[in-house]
Design a protein around this motif. Sequence first.
Motif, short mmCIF file in Angstrom:
data_model
loop_
_atom_site.label_atom_id
_atom_site.label_comp_id
_atom_site.label_asym_id
_atom_site.label_seq_id
_atom_site.Cartn_x
_atom_site.Cartn_y
_atom_site.Cartn_z
N ILE A 111 0.83 -0.95 -0.16
CA ILE A 111 0.02 0.14 -0.02
C ILE A 111 0.85 1.27 -0.08
O ILE A 111 0.54 2.11 -0.66
N ALA A 112 2.02 1.21 0.88
CA ALA A 112 2.89 2.53 0.82
C ALA A 112 3.50 2.97 -0.50
O ALA A 112 3.65 3.91 -0.88
N GLU A 113 3.78 1.62 -1.20
CA GLU A 113 4.48 1.83 -2.50
C GLU A 113 3.38 2.46 -3.46
O GLU A 113 3.73 3.11 -4.29
N MET A 120 -1.56 6.45 6.00
CA MET A 120 -2.52 6.55 6.96
C MET A 120 -2.54 7.90 7.66
O MET A 120 -3.66 8.38 7.91
N GLU A 121 -1.34 8.53 8.14
CA GLU A 121 -1.36 9.91 8.63
C GLU A 121 -1.91 10.87 7.66
O GLU A 121 -2.91 11.78 8.06
N HIS A 128 -8.56 11.67 2.42
CA HIS A 128 -8.49 11.04 1.00
C HIS A 128 -6.92 11.22 0.65
O HIS A 128 -6.10 12.09 1.14
N ILE A 129 -6.27 10.56 -0.38
CA ILE A 129 -5.04 10.74 -1.00
C ILE A 129 -5.72 10.61 -2.62
O ILE A 129 -6.29 9.62 -2.90
N THR A 143 -10.15 7.37 -0.74
CA THR A 143 -10.80 7.80 0.41
C THR A 143 -10.49 6.95 1.77
O THR A 143 -10.09 5.78 1.66
N GLU A 144 -10.62 7.86 3.09
CA GLU A 144 -10.33 6.98 3.99
C GLU A 144 -11.17 5.53 3.99
O GLU A 144 -11.00 4.56 4.51
#
Length: 233
Positions: A111-113, A120-121, A128-129, A143-144
């Motif tokens: 997920i981080a990649e 998460m932060e 959202h990201i 979205t969260e």
Amino acid sequence: MESSSLRLILLQDYNTMTNIAAALETEGISVFRFDFAGNGESEGSFQYGNYYREADDLHAVIQHFSGENRVVSAILGHSKGGIVVLLYASKYQDIRIVVNVSGRYDLKRGIAERLVEDFMEIIKKDGHIDVKNKTGGVEYRVTEEALMDSLRTDMHEACLKIDKECRVLTVHGSADEINSVEDALEFAKVIPNHQLHIIEGANHGYTSHQNELASTVVKFIKSALEQDKVSSK
């Protein structure tokens, strides 16, 4: 009125799926291929995660064909579609032949990649990201709610619920750069009635291994359909 047979439904509209569909149809196996909302040629916006909702969408498609007096014998999905067909088999248990091509087992891995290191932060702060493409444009929004839904989806638990009468094939490339081949090995450990085929050197899209992929899938499905025909006599 006698039922006619729609042998296979394919998920995700990649060249990979087009080639598999052509190989199956050459063998006289009818195929219906479709994209979920926001994927390929379908309208709507792409949704991150959303796995069980897409399994429910697949169920609606199968129910539609059932209403038309057409029997669906098998389902096949590539990548995210591979996850969806396995969740479908776990939840609905009405399809006896399932093919998972390069699906992910550990939905937390990577997920981080795919997002950012401190995803998460950021998502807790902004809600959202936005995942951007190489040119800087927004490819899709996570979205969260969507992230939490994905993290709650437990493939191990789901695969244990797949009926023992359901024959499952997992195909994976040894050089898959998106979903590790380790995912395929984990599926082989937990799915009750399972065959595993690793294609050496193949990447996630099977760029140089289309023929081996198609022949592997065709061989499995033809054999499974023949077994069903014998057992129904």
